[in-house]
Design a protein around this motif. Structure first.
Motif, short mmCIF file in Angstrom:
data_model
loop_
_atom_site.label_atom_id
_atom_site.label_comp_id
_atom_site.label_asym_id
_atom_site.label_seq_id
_atom_site.Cartn_x
_atom_site.Cartn_y
_atom_site.Cartn_z
N GLN A 58 -27.61 -0.69 25.45
CA GLN A 58 -28.35 -1.91 25.19
C GLN A 58 -29.43 -1.75 24.01
O GLN A 58 -29.84 -2.57 23.60
CB GLN A 58 -28.91 -2.53 26.37
N ASN A 59 -29.83 -0.47 24.06
CA ASN A 59 -31.06 -0.15 23.19
C ASN A 59 -30.80 1.01 22.04
O ASN A 59 -31.69 1.85 21.92
CB ASN A 59 -32.26 0.18 24.07
N SER A 60 -29.44 0.83 21.62
CA SER A 60 -29.05 2.26 20.83
C SER A 60 -29.92 2.44 19.68
O SER A 60 -29.93 3.57 19.08
CB SER A 60 -27.60 1.72 20.40
N HIS A 61 -30.73 1.65 19.05
CA HIS A 61 -31.66 1.86 18.11
C HIS A 61 -33.13 2.26 18.35
O HIS A 61 -33.61 2.37 17.37
CB HIS A 61 -31.78 0.55 17.19
N GLU A 62 -33.17 2.33 19.59
CA GLU A 62 -34.64 2.62 20.03
C GLU A 62 -34.69 4.01 20.35
O GLU A 62 -34.86 4.51 21.71
CB GLU A 62 -35.02 1.58 21.09
N ALA A 63 -34.80 5.07 19.48
CA ALA A 63 -34.64 6.44 19.76
C ALA A 63 -35.71 7.06 20.67
O ALA A 63 -35.75 7.70 21.65
CB ALA A 63 -34.89 7.29 18.39
N GLU A 64 -37.07 6.62 20.30
CA GLU A 64 -38.24 7.16 21.28
C GLU A 64 -38.27 6.58 22.61
O GLU A 64 -38.24 7.33 23.71
CB GLU A 64 -39.57 6.66 20.64
N PHE A 65 -37.81 5.37 22.92
CA PHE A 65 -37.38 4.68 24.25
C PHE A 65 -36.50 5.39 24.85
O PHE A 65 -36.76 5.87 26.11
CB PHE A 65 -37.31 3.26 23.93
N LEU A 66 -35.40 5.64 24.33
CA LEU A 66 -34.35 6.45 24.90
C LEU A 66 -34.67 7.68 25.38
O LEU A 66 -34.35 8.40 26.37
CB LEU A 66 -32.86 6.37 24.10
N GLN A 67 -35.56 8.44 24.68
CA GLN A 67 -35.81 9.80 24.83
C GLN A 67 -36.54 9.87 25.96
O GLN A 67 -36.56 10.72 26.80
CB GLN A 67 -36.57 10.15 23.48
N ALA A 68 -37.67 8.97 26.23
CA ALA A 68 -38.76 8.94 27.18
C ALA A 68 -37.79 8.54 28.66
O ALA A 68 -37.90 9.16 29.55
CB ALA A 68 -39.60 7.70 27.08
N VAL A 69 -36.60 7.64 28.40
CA VAL A 69 -36.00 7.24 29.56
C VAL A 69 -35.11 8.59 30.07
O VAL A 69 -34.83 9.02 31.22
CB VAL A 69 -34.91 5.97 29.26
N GLU A 70 -34.53 9.13 29.13
CA GLU A 70 -33.60 10.46 29.62
C GLU A 70 -34.36 11.43 30.37
O GLU A 70 -34.06 12.04 31.05
CB GLU A 70 -33.13 10.89 28.21
N GLU A 71 -35.62 11.86 29.83
CA GLU A 71 -36.46 12.76 30.36
C GLU A 71 -36.90 12.39 31.64
O GLU A 71 -36.96 13.16 32.65
CB GLU A 71 -37.76 12.86 29.44
N VAL A 72 -37.26 11.15 32.02
CA VAL A 72 -37.33 10.60 33.46
C VAL A 72 -36.08 10.77 34.21
O VAL A 72 -36.11 11.33 35.48
CB VAL A 72 -38.08 9.16 33.40
N PHE A 73 -34.93 10.10 33.73
CA PHE A 73 -33.60 10.07 34.47
C PHE A 73 -33.43 11.27 34.87
O PHE A 73 -32.79 11.53 36.09
CB PHE A 73 -32.57 9.43 33.69
N ASN A 74 -33.33 12.50 34.04
CA ASN A 74 -32.90 13.71 34.36
C ASN A 74 -33.67 14.31 35.62
O ASN A 74 -33.28 15.10 36.28
CB ASN A 74 -33.10 14.42 33.25
N SER A 75 -34.89 13.65 35.99
CA SER A 75 -35.40 14.55 37.09
C SER A 75 -35.22 13.63 38.31
O SER A 75 -35.52 14.16 39.53
CB SER A 75 -36.98 14.19 36.83
N LEU A 76 -34.59 12.65 38.31
CA LEU A 76 -34.34 11.62 39.45
C LEU A 76 -33.30 11.46 40.35
O LEU A 76 -33.19 11.10 41.25
CB LEU A 76 -34.62 10.14 39.17
N VAL A 77 -32.40 12.46 39.84
CA VAL A 77 -30.86 12.45 40.70
C VAL A 77 -31.36 12.83 42.03
O VAL A 77 -30.74 12.13 42.80
CB VAL A 77 -30.11 13.40 39.85
#
Length: 456
Positions: free
Chosen positions: A24-43
């Motif tokens: 849904q946000n494929s063109h938003e590189a900075e946003f995806l970077q921030a999301v990935e960093e958080v998501f990796n921690s929450l498993v």
């Protein structure tokens, strides 16, 4: 409340939501970077608390509650009409009114504002203050503009923004390109339109509702956080050398606080390049050049016989200078994997992020694998928004606190952030990993509030 999520593990759930976010946000590189960093921690959080999966809480959190985009027309000194784009992303109000800065810079776009707003959710949660996450700004560049041009732009910007903010709704502050001058123009226009004198903006002037120590707060806070990391290693600032990037409020006051605590900061930078002063940065001179005269950093080297200036764009960066401590205080993704490897090879002990997401994911991985104490931005640079919340409290009570009172509260907040992040990392099997700890500690408070308030 059982939803349509049928995942057996936290890893599967997090991966599923992230794939949807990317689509849904494929063109938003900075946003995806921030999301990935958080998501990796929450498993491990979702493995321990499966009700959050049933409530599909992660997908709800990663979607902003509201995004406002608007045009900002203004007239320059030549009488020409100019048009910029303005944004406000109101990401999460689960624990309080939206709170986050305004950035005026040519690089500003929706991806930048969304990444900053997403980070702000967890940063604000970590402070312990009742404030939600938001961010805003414009692709307007204040550099080279007259005071009158900046005033006209700010008035036009606030004419639209005023429809969406308020002391109990959304309280913006400053960020890159938005200092005391801009906050003054913005506040004046808000007051003019709304006919009310409220704490709707923070970072205000001291004689019209501002808080002592607000200017210093982010830089001081990053140093206080670093002090906690050093103490955990049995170390302190005495005799340590620090490299600092940036030359705005964050960098200036990080340098000031470092040197008051016994360290020697030897670098600072702006977009034109960086200065290395082996004798230690002269803070008074730096303030005169950047805060009073608003000149480029090369002027510092011209005024100091042992200082050198290195232009931007070459192989040598501020991170090539040997140091015990590093404080990236300029902008996002300024410190990459190669820079991190250089710092590690030079023996860096701790890195405290003063800017928002200044280290790439690859750089963070290098630091963690090398055993470097790493303070992620959402924890280490939370001092600014923490004191903004203290300014809101003073405005609400029609009172003011002394510099020392605010500074003491800031120190306690930063110490509490460190302790909570460290405890969360240990609880979830990642002792010493403050990236994981800060993400989890910040997330849990927001998640509990969202769960209690229902599907909204």
């Amino acid at each position: 409340m059982k939803g349509n999520i049928d995942m057996t593990t936290g890893k599967e759930y997090v991966a599923s939501v992230f794939e949807k976010v990317k689509a849904q946000n494929s063109h938003e590189a900075e946003f995806l970077q921030a999301v990935e960093e958080v998501f990796n921690s929450l498993v491990p959080v979702f493995d321990k608390y499966p009700k959050y999966i049933e409530e599909n809480l992660l997908e709800r959190l990663v979607e902003p509650e509201r995004i406002v985009s608007f045009r900002v027309p203004w007239v320059d000194d030549k009488g020409q009409v100019q048009v910029n784009r303005g944004f406000r992303v109101q990401f999460s109000s689960a624990i309080g009114p939206y709170k986050g800065g305004l950035r005026f810079h040519p690089s500003v776009n929706q991806s930048i504002i969304k990444f900053l707003g997403f980070e702000q959710i967890f940063k604000n949660s970590l402070t312990g203050q009742p404030i939600g996450g938001g961010k805003g700004g414009s692709n307007f560049d204040p550099k080279g503009k007259s005071d009158n041009e900046i005033m006209r732009f700010c008035q036009s910007f606030m004419t639209e923004l005023s429809k969406h903010i308020g002391a109990d709704t959304d309280v913006p502050a400053g960020d890159i390109g938005v200092g005391g001058r801009e906050i003054g123009y913005l506040y004046g226009q808000y007051k003019r339109i709304r006919n009310e004198y409220t704490g709707v903006l923070t970072g205000k002037g001291l004689n019209w509702g501002g808080s002592l120590a607000r200017t210093e707060a982010t830089g001081y806070g990053a140093v206080y956080f670093a002090e906690q990391m050093l103490n955990a290693r049995g170390e302190n600032f005495n005799g340590k050398t620090a490299v600092v990037s940036g030359a705005g409020n964050v960098a200036i006051y990080a340098i000031e606080k470092l040197q008051s605590l016994g360290a020697k900061a030897v670098t600072c930078s702006d977009s034109s390049g960086f200065v290395y002063d082996p004798d230690g940065i002269d803070v008074d001179l730096l303030k005169e050049i950047k805060e009073v005269k608003r000149e480029r950093i090369v002027k510092y080297a011209e005024a100091r016989p042992n200082a050198t200036f290195t232009p931007a764009g070459g192989e040598k960066t501020v991170w090539s200078i040997k140091a015990d401590l590093a404080f990236p205080c300029a902008t996002q993704n300024e410190l990459d994997e190669t820079d991190a490897e250089t710092l590690v090879a030079n023996g860096v002990l701790a890195v405290s992020e003063g800017a928002n997401m200044p280290s790439t994911l690859g750089a963070i991985d290098v630091f963690l694998k090398a055993g470097v104490s790493f303070g992620p931005a959402k924890a280490a640079n939370a001092g600014g928004v923490a004191v903004s919340a203290l300014e809101m409290a003073q405005n609400s009570g029609r009172t003011s606190w002394t510099f020392d009172e605010v500074d003491a509260k800031l120190y306690d907040i930063m110490k509490g952030i460190y302790e909570n992040a460290a405890a969360a990392a240990k609880e979830f099997g990642q002792e010493g990993n403050l990236v994981v700890g800060a993400n989890i500690a910040g997330f849990l408070k927001v998640a509990d509030a969202m769960s209690a308030q229902g599907i909204v």
